[in-house]
Motif scaffolding. Structure first.
Motif, PDB file in Angstrom:
ATOM      1  N   THR A   5       0.693  -1.167   0.302  1.00  0.00           N
ATOM      2  CA  THR A   5       0.198  -0.222  -0.051  1.00  0.00           C
ATOM      3  C   THR A   5       0.919   1.601   0.327  1.00  0.00           C
ATOM      4  O   THR A   5       1.983   1.551   0.123  1.00  0.00           O
ATOM      5  N   VAL A   6       0.967   1.902  -1.385  1.00  0.00           N
ATOM      6  CA  VAL A   6       1.250   3.587  -0.655  1.00  0.00           C
ATOM      7  C   VAL A   6       1.228   4.416   0.633  1.00  0.00           C
ATOM      8  O   VAL A   6       0.146   4.138   0.715  1.00  0.00           O
ATOM      9  N   GLN A   7       2.618   4.807   0.914  1.00  0.00           N
ATOM     10  CA  GLN A   7       1.957   5.622   2.101  1.00  0.00           C
ATOM     11  C   GLN A   7       3.445   6.533   1.896  1.00  0.00           C
ATOM     12  O   GLN A   7       4.169   6.901   1.239  1.00  0.00           O
ATOM     13  N   ALA A   8       3.409   7.430   3.157  1.00  0.00           N
ATOM     14  CA  ALA A   8       3.117   8.340   3.115  1.00  0.00           C
ATOM     15  C   ALA A   8       4.872   8.384   4.400  1.00  0.00           C
ATOM     16  O   ALA A   8       4.228   7.885   5.116  1.00  0.00           O
ATOM     17  N   VAL A   9       5.669   9.197   3.599  1.00  0.00           N
ATOM     18  CA  VAL A   9       6.846   9.167   5.119  1.00  0.00           C
ATOM     19  C   VAL A   9       6.336  11.087   6.311  1.00  0.00           C
ATOM     20  O   VAL A   9       7.034  11.755   5.512  1.00  0.00           O
ATOM     21  N   ARG A  10       6.011  11.157   6.949  1.00  0.00           N
ATOM     22  CA  ARG A  10       5.653  12.029   7.920  1.00  0.00           C
ATOM     23  C   ARG A  10       6.659  13.005   8.414  1.00  0.00           C
ATOM     24  O   ARG A  10       7.240  12.048   9.600  1.00  0.00           O
ATOM     25  N   TYR A  11       6.907  14.094   8.294  1.00  0.00           N
ATOM     26  CA  TYR A  11       7.960  14.598   9.199  1.00  0.00           C
ATOM     27  C   TYR A  11       6.700  15.680  10.215  1.00  0.00           C
ATOM     28  O   TYR A  11       6.228  16.512   9.796  1.00  0.00           O
ATOM     29  N   PHE A  12       7.167  15.801  11.401  1.00  0.00           N
ATOM     30  CA  PHE A  12       6.756  17.300  12.730  1.00  0.00           C
ATOM     31  C   PHE A  12       7.634  17.750  12.632  1.00  0.00           C
ATOM     32  O   PHE A  12       8.613  17.470  12.930  1.00  0.00           O
TER      33      PHE A  12
END
Length: 73
Positions: free
Chosen positions: A27-34
């Motif tokens: 499944t295509v997922q994002a890398v999240r940056y906080f």
């Protein structure tokens, strides 16, 4: 590991085996940056090329697991 419970490693982590992929299509997922984060966020702390520390963790707040990172201040 030292008495504070923090594991201290060298500059590199070596992996001797290739990971095995699960069956099925990914499944295509994002890398999240906080940019700012929670103090004491559990995860893997790494030093960035800018000299600052970052923590990598799994964010599953939206029901899907995503790799996330945040800068430690």
């Amino acid at each position: 590991m030292n008495v504070t419970g923090v594991a201290i490693a060298g500059e590199q982590v070596k992996v001797t085996n290739q990971a095995v992929l699960p069956a099925g299509a990914p499944t295509v997922q994002a890398v999240r940056y906080f940019a700012t984060g929670v103090a004491n966020q559990p995860g893997l702390v790494l030093k960035g090329t800018d000299g600052l520390d970052y923590v990598l963790f799994i964010d599953n707040a939206g029901g899907n697991a995503n790799i996330a990172n945040q800068r430690l201040t």
